[in-house]
Design a protein around this motif. Structure first.
Motif, mmCIF file in Angstrom:
data_model
loop_
_atom_site.group_PDB
_atom_site.id
_atom_site.type_symbol
_atom_site.label_atom_id
_atom_site.label_comp_id
_atom_site.label_asym_id
_atom_site.label_seq_id
_atom_site.Cartn_x
_atom_site.Cartn_y
_atom_site.Cartn_z
ATOM 1 N N THR A 12 0.853 -1.190 0.000
ATOM 2 C CA THR A 12 0.000 0.000 0.000
ATOM 3 C C THR A 12 0.887 1.237 0.000
ATOM 4 O O THR A 12 1.941 1.251 0.644
ATOM 5 C CB THR A 12 -0.919 0.061 1.243
ATOM 6 N N LEU A 13 0.466 2.233 -0.710
ATOM 7 C CA LEU A 13 1.138 3.534 -0.674
ATOM 8 C C LEU A 13 0.257 4.480 0.116
ATOM 9 O O LEU A 13 -0.936 4.605 -0.168
ATOM 10 C CB LEU A 13 1.328 4.069 -2.092
ATOM 11 N N THR A 14 0.853 5.123 1.126
ATOM 12 C CA THR A 14 0.066 6.072 1.921
ATOM 13 C C THR A 14 0.807 7.408 1.975
ATOM 14 O O THR A 14 2.038 7.435 2.054
ATOM 15 C CB THR A 14 -0.137 5.557 3.363
ATOM 16 N N PRO A 15 0.089 8.512 1.928
ATOM 17 C CA PRO A 15 0.751 9.818 1.939
ATOM 18 C C PRO A 15 1.341 10.146 3.312
ATOM 19 O O PRO A 15 0.711 9.855 4.333
ATOM 20 C CB PRO A 15 -0.376 10.781 1.584
ATOM 21 N N GLN A 16 2.504 10.723 3.320
ATOM 22 C CA GLN A 16 3.144 11.109 4.584
ATOM 23 C C GLN A 16 2.755 12.552 4.904
ATOM 24 O O GLN A 16 3.420 13.499 4.501
ATOM 25 C CB GLN A 16 4.671 10.973 4.467
ATOM 26 N N ILE A 17 1.653 12.675 5.574
ATOM 27 C CA ILE A 17 1.151 14.003 5.951
ATOM 28 C C ILE A 17 0.385 13.852 7.266
ATOM 29 O O ILE A 17 -0.271 12.823 7.482
ATOM 30 C CB ILE A 17 0.264 14.600 4.819
ATOM 31 N N GLU A 18 0.501 14.862 8.137
ATOM 32 C CA GLU A 18 -0.012 14.675 9.501
ATOM 33 C C GLU A 18 -1.530 14.461 9.557
ATOM 34 O O GLU A 18 -2.038 13.841 10.484
ATOM 35 C CB GLU A 18 0.420 15.825 10.420
ATOM 36 N N CYS A 19 -2.272 14.941 8.580
ATOM 37 C CA CYS A 19 -3.733 14.803 8.654
ATOM 38 C C CYS A 19 -4.219 13.448 8.125
ATOM 39 O O CYS A 19 -5.412 13.159 8.170
ATOM 40 C CB CYS A 19 -4.415 15.934 7.905
ATOM 41 N N HIS A 20 -3.310 12.633 7.626
ATOM 42 C CA HIS A 20 -3.721 11.334 7.069
ATOM 43 C C HIS A 20 -3.580 10.238 8.113
ATOM 44 O O HIS A 20 -2.560 10.176 8.794
ATOM 45 C CB HIS A 20 -2.872 10.979 5.845
ATOM 46 N N PRO A 21 -4.535 9.327 8.262
ATOM 47 C CA PRO A 21 -5.832 9.319 7.586
ATOM 48 C C PRO A 21 -6.819 10.252 8.295
ATOM 49 O O PRO A 21 -6.811 10.356 9.519
ATOM 50 C CB PRO A 21 -6.280 7.863 7.740
ATOM 51 N N CYS A 22 -7.668 10.890 7.508
ATOM 52 C CA CYS A 22 -8.668 11.787 8.089
ATOM 53 C C CYS A 22 -9.936 10.992 8.399
ATOM 54 O O CYS A 22 -9.989 9.781 8.170
ATOM 55 C CB CYS A 22 -8.957 12.944 7.146
ATOM 56 N N TYR A 23 -10.955 11.668 8.906
ATOM 57 C CA TYR A 23 -12.195 10.976 9.269
ATOM 58 C C TYR A 23 -13.081 10.787 8.044
ATOM 59 O O TYR A 23 -13.133 11.626 7.152
ATOM 60 C CB TYR A 23 -12.968 11.753 10.329
#
Lengths: 195, 378
Positions: B287-298
């Motif tokens: 899986t590729l997931t974005p490296q950003i503090e809001c991920h994962p959001c609701y």
């Protein structure tokens, strides 16, 4: 009394009650198909109930669109002669059950097995009242039907609905049913369905 | 044992539940599924199981329709419950874990019941440790140690649910599932189109698969003429996945179906898609997931930055690199189930049922806290 005539094309049969047409004078078939098309989404019900007979074009159109469904048509039996009913039944008798109603008492025994569709152009004032009763808007009839289904707690609570308020799920939900009754549990579960 | 599993969420959740059903079936149990009428198309796809259909759509329509007698939904539900209760299940397991399924459990009869259970509006769940883990650690605001499938297996005390194996197909199309149920989770169509062209440049046969009702909107995106865009039902999607080399998809039901088809999977988990929770349950899936503090959001809230900036953090080059790795089978990380470890942690200490109203409280808190529901909605 309802009588049959031919439409402006000289071929198609139309119905009149005391001189007032019960379907389109110009093209009753087209009108009927247009009406039946509105109910395409009701394919997954085993049966449908129609109020209003007229010249039965709408029943033919509905039967063609819903070939696997049983259709019942409710109408004022005082308005149609036996001969006329035989004529209108012709061609649709295998799929459409004719239910001539003489008075509102007949309706308390009516079994609601499918959506109830109003064919307004064909309806007299009496038939509009039948529609209201069949749709469960008459407290006495509704009480009898609830008893018949074994919903005794609901039947005894139905009198609490204030006059002028429609009998629907929202008003039934507001009734104070005995918490341990089956109806209260059904209301609880159904509330989650519409949540 | 004749077991009824309540799987009353979405299609993607059902495909995840199928891992548990396979495990139970492998242990000699007769597994029946209860699904919604909206998921009825699954019956033809999964012929190994008995299905029962809850008429939610029909009831929902009757409850708000002016053309329906007010007693009709009562009659329909009452008759449906009577029929279900004649089937004499030995056990009912609630794999849905929400208020509706808990109440439904209360109205269905069986000598044994596992999972959330409410009777006359009160929580009467038998809170075994695994179920408590699911309940307490699986909210949207938590990042659990276990995936959804593992947590649910733990809650139902179904032992040793292992990730699915995969096939190494050297031929066959690369399948792209380009839409998801939520714009937050959907990589841009522009990116998908560029990716498809790059794959075609490398000699790959590329098939974009979509639901038949989405075909017009997806196919009008400006695809390269080498790319096939198909609107397929579940059976045809299954056939395609069985002969596919690989699937690239967001967090979708097709991704979870591909796992059962043993097709290698590359998931792009954007927005509210949480790979730790509902990642592909397959050995060596990526899986590729974005490296950003809001991920994962609701799930139920809008993108905080309004512009779905996490989408841009997954680049076409990153996807191509992962694709090449998967084809060469050079992926080092294997999916290792951690059920055993967490079970060991959970079973320490006395197990008391939570206080009488805790199930209600938790539900309310969850809803109030972040507007999310109980179960996953990939």
């Amino acid at each position: 009394m309802v009588q049959l005539k031919t439409s402006q094309d000289g071929i198609t049969v139309i119905a009149e009650r005391d001189g007032a047409p019960l379907c389109s004078l110009r093209d009753p078939r087209k009108e009927a198909v247009g009406w039946a098309t509105r109910w395409m989404e009701l394919q997954d019900y085993p049966s449908l109930v129609v109020v209003g007979l007229g010249a039965a074009h709408h029943l033919q159109a509905l039967a063609e669109q819903h070939p696997d469904q049983r259709i019942s048509v409710v109408f004022d039996g005082n308005d149609y002669s036996e001969t006329l009913i035989q004529v209108l039944r012709s061609g649709i008798e295998s799929q459409v059950q004719f239910v001539p109603v003489q008075n509102t008492l007949d309706l308390s025994q009516f079994s609601f097995s499918g959506p109830i569709l109003l064919y307004r152009p064909a309806c007299s004032g009496v038939e509009l009242e039948y529609f209201r009763i069949i749709c469960g808007q008459d407290p006495q009839t509704l009480k009898v039907q609830a008893e018949k289904l074994g919903f005794h707690s609901l039947a005894s609570s139905l009198a609490q609905v204030p006059p002028g308020v429609a009998y629907n799920f929202a008003s039934i939900k507001n009734l104070s049913l005995a918490p341990e009754s089956r109806e209260a549990q059904l209301v609880d579960l159904l509330s989650e369905v519409v949540r | 044992m004749k077991i009824l599993a309540l799987s009353l969420l979405r299609v993607g959740d059902f495909f995840q539940h199928l891992h548990l059903a396979k495990q139970l079936r492998g242990s000699g149990h007769e597994v029946h599924f209860l699904i919604h009428d909206e998921c009825q198309s699954l019956v033809k796809l999964c012929t190994d199981y008995e299905f029962h259909i809850f008429p939610r759509k029909k009831l929902g329509r009757q409850l708000v329709s002016r053309h329906t007698h007010p007693l009709m939904p009562f009659h329909l539900l009452d008759e449906w419950l009577k029929k279900m209760n004649q089937l004499e299940f030995d056990e009912i397991q609630n794999w849905t874990h929400d208020r509706f399924s808990a109440k439904l459990m209360g109205m269905l009869s069986a000598p044994s019941k596992r999972g959330a259970l409410m009777v006359q509006g009160k929580d009467v769940t038998c809170w075994r440790p695994g179920l408590r883990y699911l309940d307490e650690h699986w909210g949207a605001s938590h990042t659990p140690t276990l995936s959804y499938i593992e947590a649910l297996a733990l809650a139902m005390e179904i032992p040793a649910v292992s990730p699915a194996p995969f096939r190494l197909n050297s031929t066959g199309p690369v399948v792209l599932q380009v839409t998801t149920s939520d714009v937050k989770k959907t990589w841009s169509l522009r990116s998908w189109i560029q990716l498809a062209s790059l794959l075609a440049d490398q000699g790959e046969e590329v098939v974009v698969v979509t639901a038949p009702e989405e075909l017009i909107s997806v196919s009008s995106g400006g695809w390269d003429s080498r790319i096939q865009v198909r609107g397929l039902d579940w059976i045809k999607t299954w056939d395609l996945l069985k002969r596919a080399k690989l699937l690239i998809s967001g967090d979708t039901s097709v991704l979870h179906l591909a796992v059962h088809a043993e097709t290698r999977v590359l998931g792009l988990y954007l927005g509210s898609a949480n790979a730790k929770k509902t990642g592909p349950f397959q050995y060596k899936a990526r899986t590729l997931t974005p490296q950003i503090e809001c991920h994962p959001c609701y799930h139920r809230s809008d993108c905080r930055s309004q512009d779905h900036r996490c989408h841009d953090l997954i680049t076409i080059q990153m996807v191509m690199d992962e694709f090449k790795l998967l084809l060469k089978c050079e992926v080092n990380s294997s999916y290792e189930t951690q059920v055993g470890l967490v079970l060991a942690e959970q079973v320490q200490g006395p197990h008391q049922n939570p206080s009488s109203n805790i199930f209600e409280n938790i539900i309310e808190n969850r809803f109030n806290e972040n507007g999310d529901s109980y179960g996953p909605r990939p």
